[in-house]
Motif scaffolding. Structure first.
Motif, PDB file in Angstrom:
ATOM      1  N   ILE A 131       0.771  -3.336 -10.198  1.00  0.00           N
ATOM      2  CA  ILE A 131       1.414  -3.774  -8.949  1.00  0.00           C
ATOM      3  C   ILE A 131       1.001  -5.110  -8.467  1.00  0.00           C
ATOM      4  CG2 ILE A 131       2.410  -3.153  -6.793  1.00  0.00           C
ATOM      5  CD1 ILE A 131       2.336  -0.139  -7.415  1.00  0.00           C
ATOM      6  N   ASN A 132       1.627  -6.075  -8.412  1.00  0.00           N
ATOM      7  CA  ASN A 132       1.309  -7.517  -7.908  1.00  0.00           C
ATOM      8  C   ASN A 132      -0.226  -8.076  -8.761  1.00  0.00           C
ATOM      9  OD1 ASN A 132       3.595  -7.057  -6.311  1.00  0.00           O
ATOM     10  ND2 ASN A 132       2.615  -8.117  -4.412  1.00  0.00           N
ATOM     11  N   ASP A 133      -0.328  -7.465 -10.047  1.00  0.00           N
ATOM     12  CA  ASP A 133      -1.618  -7.853 -10.634  1.00  0.00           C
ATOM     13  C   ASP A 133      -2.868  -7.629  -9.940  1.00  0.00           C
ATOM     14  OD1 ASP A 133      -0.038  -8.818 -12.957  1.00  0.00           O
ATOM     15  OD2 ASP A 133       0.408 -10.884 -11.831  1.00  0.00           O
ATOM     16  N   ASP A 134      -2.618  -6.688  -8.733  1.00  0.00           N
ATOM     17  CA  ASP A 134      -3.891  -6.432  -8.178  1.00  0.00           C
ATOM     18  C   ASP A 134      -4.437  -4.959  -8.669  1.00  0.00           C
ATOM     19  OD1 ASP A 134      -5.719  -5.614  -6.047  1.00  0.00           O
ATOM     20  OD2 ASP A 134      -4.344  -6.389  -4.524  1.00  0.00           O
ATOM     21  N   GLU A 135      -5.852  -5.267  -9.052  1.00  0.00           N
ATOM     22  CA  GLU A 135      -6.623  -4.156  -9.602  1.00  0.00           C
ATOM     23  C   GLU A 135      -6.492  -2.817  -8.826  1.00  0.00           C
ATOM     24  OE1 GLU A 135      -8.503  -2.459 -12.774  1.00  0.00           O
ATOM     25  OE2 GLU A 135      -7.958  -4.367 -12.613  1.00  0.00           O
ATOM     26  N   LYS A 136      -6.732  -2.984  -7.387  1.00  0.00           N
ATOM     27  CA  LYS A 136      -6.610  -1.795  -6.529  1.00  0.00           C
ATOM     28  C   LYS A 136      -5.378  -0.955  -6.624  1.00  0.00           C
ATOM     29  CE  LYS A 136      -5.645  -3.665  -1.994  1.00  0.00           C
ATOM     30  NZ  LYS A 136      -6.370  -3.960  -0.757  1.00  0.00           N
ATOM     31  N   TYR A 137      -4.282  -1.816  -7.140  1.00  0.00           N
ATOM     32  CA  TYR A 137      -2.818  -1.147  -7.108  1.00  0.00           C
ATOM     33  C   TYR A 137      -2.510  -0.917  -8.672  1.00  0.00           C
ATOM     34  CZ  TYR A 137      -2.593  -2.537  -2.250  1.00  0.00           C
ATOM     35  OH  TYR A 137      -2.614  -2.692  -0.910  1.00  0.00           O
ATOM     36  N   LYS A 138      -3.569  -0.479  -9.571  1.00  0.00           N
ATOM     37  CA  LYS A 138      -3.389  -0.352 -10.832  1.00  0.00           C
ATOM     38  C   LYS A 138      -3.247   1.502 -10.924  1.00  0.00           C
ATOM     39  CE  LYS A 138      -5.421  -2.145 -14.216  1.00  0.00           C
ATOM     40  NZ  LYS A 138      -6.415  -2.383 -15.075  1.00  0.00           N
ATOM     41  N   THR A 169       2.781   9.054  -6.831  1.00  0.00           N
ATOM     42  CA  THR A 169       3.054  10.537  -6.619  1.00  0.00           C
ATOM     43  C   THR A 169       4.473  10.913  -7.175  1.00  0.00           C
ATOM     44  OG1 THR A 169       4.140  10.268  -4.252  1.00  0.00           O
ATOM     45  CG2 THR A 169       1.727  10.853  -4.381  1.00  0.00           C
ATOM     46  N   ARG A 170       4.882   9.925  -7.674  1.00  0.00           N
ATOM     47  CA  ARG A 170       6.155  10.238  -8.450  1.00  0.00           C
ATOM     48  C   ARG A 170       6.180  10.675  -9.742  1.00  0.00           C
ATOM     49  NH1 ARG A 170      11.140   9.421  -5.951  1.00  0.00           N
ATOM     50  NH2 ARG A 170      10.799   8.906  -3.653  1.00  0.00           N
ATOM     51  N   PHE A 171       5.093  10.473 -10.353  1.00  0.00           N
ATOM     52  CA  PHE A 171       4.980  10.658 -11.848  1.00  0.00           C
ATOM     53  C   PHE A 171       3.614  11.513 -12.383  1.00  0.00           C
ATOM     54  CE2 PHE A 171       7.774   7.162 -11.768  1.00  0.00           C
ATOM     55  CZ  PHE A 171       8.848   7.729 -12.744  1.00  0.00           C
ATOM     56  N   GLU A 200       0.679  -1.229  -0.132  1.00  0.00           N
ATOM     57  CA  GLU A 200       0.024   0.108  -0.028  1.00  0.00           C
ATOM     58  C   GLU A 200       0.800   1.477  -0.114  1.00  0.00           C
ATOM     59  OE1 GLU A 200      -3.272   2.548   0.067  1.00  0.00           O
ATOM     60  OE2 GLU A 200      -3.486   0.310  -0.287  1.00  0.00           O
ATOM     61  N   ARG A 201       1.964   1.122   1.089  1.00  0.00           N
ATOM     62  CA  ARG A 201       2.891   2.318   1.166  1.00  0.00           C
ATOM     63  C   ARG A 201       3.591   2.401  -0.305  1.00  0.00           C
ATOM     64  NH1 ARG A 201       6.724   3.465   6.056  1.00  0.00           N
ATOM     65  NH2 ARG A 201       7.655   5.783   5.119  1.00  0.00           N
ATOM     66  N   LEU A 202       4.092   1.612  -0.800  1.00  0.00           N
ATOM     67  CA  LEU A 202       4.887   1.589  -2.025  1.00  0.00           C
ATOM     68  C   LEU A 202       4.064   2.146  -3.272  1.00  0.00           C
ATOM     69  CD1 LEU A 202       7.010  -1.588  -1.973  1.00  0.00           C
ATOM     70  CD2 LEU A 202       7.713   0.406  -1.876  1.00  0.00           C
ATOM     71  N   TYR A 203       2.635   1.656  -3.228  1.00  0.00           N
ATOM     72  CA  TYR A 203       1.782   2.116  -4.303  1.00  0.00           C
ATOM     73  C   TYR A 203       1.334   3.501  -4.038  1.00  0.00           C
ATOM     74  CZ  TYR A 203      -2.934   3.018  -5.943  1.00  0.00           C
ATOM     75  OH  TYR A 203      -4.237   3.685  -6.577  1.00  0.00           O
TER      76      TYR A 203
END
Length: 632
Positions: free
Chosen positions: A197-204, A184-186, A176-179
């Motif tokens: 990220i990790n093939d998880d839709e909520k981390y797209k 915010t970096r781009f 979550e923190r990495l996401y």
């Protein structure tokens, strides 16, 4: 065809300082690989953080990939300035190039000691391994990575992947923190450039727009600041125009509640990539405002030169201390001014919104202050401003506090107390809170005044009883002025109301009016909605059956005409002579079962004294607690 070799020529100090030590955390390292994917015209970047067994990180993209010669001549060349060497500022797909220093490949060694890189271009696959220990131990500052796949034909699509192993970390990845950090970096995310990220839709990640519900206020540059700079001195007008000319744009926003420290402040992007991490752009950023403030600005102009680099090596900040860089100096001064203006806007708009919300709770501060006399207005404004301006006091609590202040202004003791407060130059948070805690003491003094006044009233009433005063000319009028003598819980009180007026008020059909128009001494309603009919007699009169029958008829009349009152009507006949004519005593006792009572004035006096004793004890109780707090 003989297998060629890959070769890295380097200075080990460069690898250490620009790789291992500079990129010691995951987000900036990942950001370098995302930049590479962007420059390779990729549409998707796939990141996998593996928490199972030996921890690994995999980053792959569907970009153009690289040939073996491109790996050797471009990717593995430390310090290569792609824009200068290629004389191009854009990729084949028309994107603004992000890479400039040629140090991104070193970033991976800050996280893991073994890197496997596989790249495919036009059906040809090349795979090799870079090992940090082997690199440090090699001779002559020339390192030759181990080639696994050399120009192997494949049906796989174009793209490049990085497998990072032998990580120094032992704890699990905080996905979550990495996401959030990577998001915010781009400013390059879109449907055409997505990070998974990790093939998880909520981390797209396909947008870095901040949801509107995170905002309380938003100010966009340049449009929302035009008027603020119009009234400023020439220096600030010039800064405003400089920003517009250079294409600077962005926004400053504030949240309803304090932000996480990690996202407080403003970030800067150039070409969609982070070049300045969160900064307040204020040397004295100790105001509450900075806990609520965040924002971003795009400053592409700082990266427009092929040769001049305004970014620090790790891309965490701009090189503000570069000598004689007038453009960076102006940019910093512009951002300082925008933050300062936003701080002022925040105070004004937050105060106005808080006042509006307080008004919705029934307390229009400005309208109330208008009703006060000139001597009271100044301090009333100072007190309410101290509450409205206090960021730690929410709207509901502010409404409660202001309601208390309004109530207290009806107390003479509070007005005397505020005379002392008015000597203060400023009501800061501590003074405001101390004021609020002192209200109980002020209220206690008012209880004491009320008690003393009521005791004097009781004494006067007692004198009327002893003097056998007229119930109509004296006692009724006295009780009308001080109805709490009858019952302190009465909420509605009417004297000498006739049957006719009572019926007219409740029925439109005048045919329902009775032939006889009787007059009730007092018709009262208590807080529970129970109707009390009270008939007063001269204190020394000897009660007859007639008087007792009269109060019974009054109760019956109310219950008959208003059926909804059935069981909620009580009758009281009051005198001070408890001797009855023959037969009256028996009638009295029988009526008590249907809520009709005969009471003496002495009973009223005793109840009034008991009630006011409670008030006096309340005063003593609050006073003693106040004294205990002072003692502490």
């Amino acid at each position: 065809m003989a297998q060629e070799e890959l070769q890295v020529t380097f200075d080990i100090n460069t690898i250490d300082h620009l790789g291992v030590k500079l990129y010691s955390t995951i987000p900036p390292m990942i950001a370098e690989l995302v930049s590479n994917a962007w420059d390779a015209d990729a549409s998707n970047v796939y990141i996998n953080f593996n928490n199972e067994g030996e921890k690994t990180i995999t980053v792959s993209d569907d970009g153009t990939g690289m040939t073996f010669s491109e790996l050797n001549e471009h990717f593995l060349k430390v310090g290569r300035n792609r824009r200068v060497e290629m004389h191009k500022d854009e990729t084949e797909g028309g994107r603004k190039v992000l890479g400039k220093k040629g140090l991104g490949k070193l970033s991976m060694f800050g996280i893991g000691k073994k890197i496997t890189i596989s790249t495919i271009k036009s059906g040809i696959k090349n795979t090799f391994v870079m090992d940090y220990k082997q690199l440090k131990d090699c001779e002559g500052n020339v390192y030759k990575p181990s080639v696994i796949d050399y120009c192997v034909e494949t049906d796989e699509k174009n793209g490049t992947s990085f497998l990072i192993e032998q990580l120094s970390r032992k704890s699990d990845f905080d996905i979550e923190r990495l996401y959030r950090n990577l998001q915010t970096r781009f400013h390059i995310y879109s449907d055409k450039f997505v990070v998974h990220i990790n093939d998880d839709e909520k981390y797209k990640i396909k947008s870095n727009d901040i949801p509107d519900d995170k905002f309380q206020f938003v100010w966009r540059y340049p449009e929302d600041f035009e008027k603020d700079f119009d009234t400023e001195i020439d220096k600030f007008k010039d800064l405003f125009e400089f920003g517009k000319e250079k294409g600077v744009h962005g926004k400053i926003y504030t949240s309803q509640t304090p932000l996480n420290k990690a996202v407080q402040g403003i970030v800067l992007f150039s070409r969609g990539k982070l070049v300045q991490e969160h900064s307040t752009f204020d040397d004295r950023a100790n105001d509450n405002f900075f806990q609520y403030m965040s924002g971003y600005f795009d400053v592409d102009f700082i990266d427009s030169s092929f040769e001049v680099d305004n970014c620090s090596t790790d891309r965490k900040s701009l090189a503000w201390d570069i000598d004689e860089n007038e453009e960076l100096y102006k940019l910093k001064e512009l951002l300082k001014k925008l933050v300062s203006v936003s701080q002022k806007k925040w105070r004004e708009e937050r105060k106005a919104e808080k006042k509006k919300k307080v008004s919705s709770h029934g307390h229009n501060v400005d309208e109330w202050i208008k009703t006060l006399n000139p001597a009271e207005k100044t301090l009333a404004k100072k007190l309410t401003d101290a509450i409205i301006d206090n960021d730690d006091i929410n709207e509901e609590t502010a409404a409660e506090y202001i309601g208390c202040i309004k109530d207290m202004y009806s107390f003479e003791g509070f007005k005397q107390f505020t005379a002392e407060l008015d000597e203060l130059q400023e009501l800061d948070n501590e003074h405001a809170i101390r004021l609020l805690t002192d209200w109980n003491n002020i209220e206690a003094k008012e209880y004491a005044k009320i008690t003393i006044g009521r005791i004097k009233t009781i004494e006067q009433f007692e004198k009327f009883i002893k003097d056998n005063a007229s119930e109509r000319d004296i006692i009724q009028k006295f009780l009308e002025e001080f109805p709490w003598l009858l019952d302190p819980k009465m909420s509605k009180f009417e004297r000498e109301i006739t049957y006719t007026n009572l019926l007219k008020r409740n029925f439109s059909d005048e045919t329902d009016l009775p032939d006889s128009n009787r007059r009730l001494d007092f018709l009262c309603t208590n807080s529970a909605g129970v109707i009390h009919i009270i008939e007063l007699k001269r204190p020394r009169i000897r009660l007859k059956t007639k008087e007792i029958q009269q109060i019974s008829e009054y109760v019956e009349f109310i219950e008959t005409q208003f059926p909804q009152t059935q069981g909620h009507v009580k009758g009281f006949l009051i005198s001070d002579n408890m001797t009855y004519e023959p037969g009256a005593e028996k009638v009295r006792k029988g009526l008590e079962s249907v809520d009709i009572f005969v009471k003496s004035y002495s009973d009223l006096l005793a109840e009034a004294r008991r009630y006011n004793d409670d008030l006096y004890r309340m005063y003593e109780n609050i006073s003693s607690k106040k004294n205990e707090n002072v003692g502490e």
